[in-house]
Design a protein around this motif. Sequence first.
Motif, PDB file in Angstrom:
ATOM      1  N   GLU A 394       0.757  -0.887   0.151  1.00  0.00           N
ATOM      2  CA  GLU A 394       0.324  -0.086   0.122  1.00  0.00           C
ATOM      3  C   GLU A 394       0.570   1.127  -0.742  1.00  0.00           C
ATOM      4  O   GLU A 394       2.014   1.576   0.824  1.00  0.00           O
ATOM      5  N   TYR A 396       2.123   5.519   0.865  1.00  0.00           N
ATOM      6  CA  TYR A 396       1.537   6.048   1.234  1.00  0.00           C
ATOM      7  C   TYR A 396       2.451   6.896   0.970  1.00  0.00           C
ATOM      8  O   TYR A 396       3.648   6.979   0.406  1.00  0.00           O
ATOM      9  N   ASN A 414      -7.730  10.318   6.069  1.00  0.00           N
ATOM     10  CA  ASN A 414      -7.364   9.110   5.651  1.00  0.00           C
ATOM     11  C   ASN A 414      -5.467   9.871   5.821  1.00  0.00           C
ATOM     12  O   ASN A 414      -4.535   8.950   5.555  1.00  0.00           O
ATOM     13  N   ASP A 416      -2.306   9.730   9.661  1.00  0.00           N
ATOM     14  CA  ASP A 416      -2.016   9.068  10.896  1.00  0.00           C
ATOM     15  C   ASP A 416      -1.093  10.335  11.198  1.00  0.00           C
ATOM     16  O   ASP A 416      -1.270  11.413  10.901  1.00  0.00           O
ATOM     17  N   TRP A 420       1.301  10.381   7.612  1.00  0.00           N
ATOM     18  CA  TRP A 420       1.167   9.490   6.065  1.00  0.00           C
ATOM     19  C   TRP A 420      -0.184   9.391   5.563  1.00  0.00           C
ATOM     20  O   TRP A 420      -0.988   9.396   6.268  1.00  0.00           O
ATOM     21  N   ASP A 422      -2.822   7.653   4.100  1.00  0.00           N
ATOM     22  CA  ASP A 422      -3.112   6.863   2.900  1.00  0.00           C
ATOM     23  C   ASP A 422      -3.481   6.988   0.953  1.00  0.00           C
ATOM     24  O   ASP A 422      -5.250   7.312   1.739  1.00  0.00           O
TER      25      ASP A 422
END
Length: 551
Positions: A394, A396, A414, A416, A420, A422
């Motif tokens: 995935e 990022y 999305n 963090d 980051w 997503d």
Amino acid sequence: MKFDAVLIEPRRARMEAEGLWRGKTLLDYFDACVAERPDAVGLTAVTVATGDRRDLTYAGIDRLAWRAAAGLRGLGLARDDVLACQLPNSWEFVVLYIACRRLGIVFNPVMPIFREHELLFMLRHGEVRAFVVPRTFRGFDHEAMAERMRPDLPDLEHVIVTGGEGPNGFDALLLDPALDDIQDLAAISARDRGDADDVCQLIYTSGTTGEPKGVMHTANTMYSNLVPYAERLRLGASDVVLMASPMAHQTGFMYGFLMPVMLRARMVLMDVWDKAVAARLLESERATFTMASTPFLMDLSNAVEEAGTDASSLRIFLCAGTAIPGPLVERARGVLGAKVISAWGMTENGAVTVVAPDDPDERSVNTDGFALRGMELQVRGADGLPAPAGHEGELYVRGCSNFVGYLKRPQWNNTDPEGWFDTGDIARMDEQGYIRICGRSKDIIIRGAENIPVIEVEALLYKHPAIHQVAVVGYPDARLGERACAFVVLKGGQSFDFAEMTRFLEMQRLAKQYFPERLEIRDKLPATASGKIQKFALRNILKAETGGGEA
């Protein structure tokens, strides 16, 4: 309107300390153009259907933008109000955005293909106070559509119509010479224009949530992308940017409009794509750079070859949105003489990875480039840890050009605590930092660089009385990258065909570009034990039928 731009403060100090957020706005760059090159042509806008063109100097754009700002002020629009614009690429689009920034009005570009279904949500969600539309475009009556929607849009006070001949006309409301005499406008602008951390753009993107998401950007997030982007590609004041990609997309908005102004360069705008017209403009205007999806590159190469056009001025054709076939890169190099550059990005962050001009051509065939200055990439495996080079995971991204949040939906940001974001994409990264997008964990089909909101289309089809189950998936297409196919299971005794699907979606007033281009009627769809449709299996069926192999 209150903008919940919660993703600014966690990174402001770092971005400013590293010189990535420079605190400059469009008006800083534009005013410099007016001061240094007032008589230089900054804008050429071409109407393809009629052949009409409008050339404006920087001083001419400035005069019209001040006039339009006075008109918007007279309509009662003020700082942090939202104005939606559904115009095609045009000089009015450019003038309007500059006028909005003079007053601190937030600009919401929406695609001309959108119809009531998409627009009602966007305009309500964005609390839009003014809506600017063409009277007609490509045979569609936008003015009538806007008026039909007004009863369902409590915040909408003004519909402004380019080409309109009545009191709601763009010229009557925003370009009346009498507006030049409005007093104190400069002082009002100095007070309300805001700074580089104010939300200046609200732009909607399709996602997997069942509704469009309102992406908020500031001048800092957009220009922190444009500065390293231009540096990577060695673009400057001598360049001529040809742009046919819609300015309601970030491609047209950022790289066809904001970037040329930043560079003190010239923009050449096409309201619709026509390969023959594009080839002629390439020759007559000596365009040096353009950015579009792969089908545009294919079309332009064909047109130049067919007409024997002089394409020697074109240095770079940048493609994003889908992989570029190797034979097309080779052919474009031979026919156009330009360097074909691949890139990857999103509405949320602009172009994040870009191949360098000095890289071998195969980098544009086999990768989507490496990160621009100010952006970091991370490919994470199933354990959530960084994956080894060459392994899929995935994707990022973190850094300066990431957006500042989804309007009224911070739970979907999305991002963090470490910053980051997503992306929802699956990618792999090599040891040199070049990435290749391998697929999407998001349920989106990208058709000719246009995101198709799959869940939204499925939700509409589920309303049809004959349909028991539906799944919309993408399948490979040589020209557009992907097309959409609807797999349908019918209720007992019901009938349904492609013509009925088209008729029904037209009744739902869905943009035609979102219509599935293929229909498969099945007795059942592959599913997990819990009943979840296995879309990968449907994609494999289509890929096998179209010669694309397995997913």
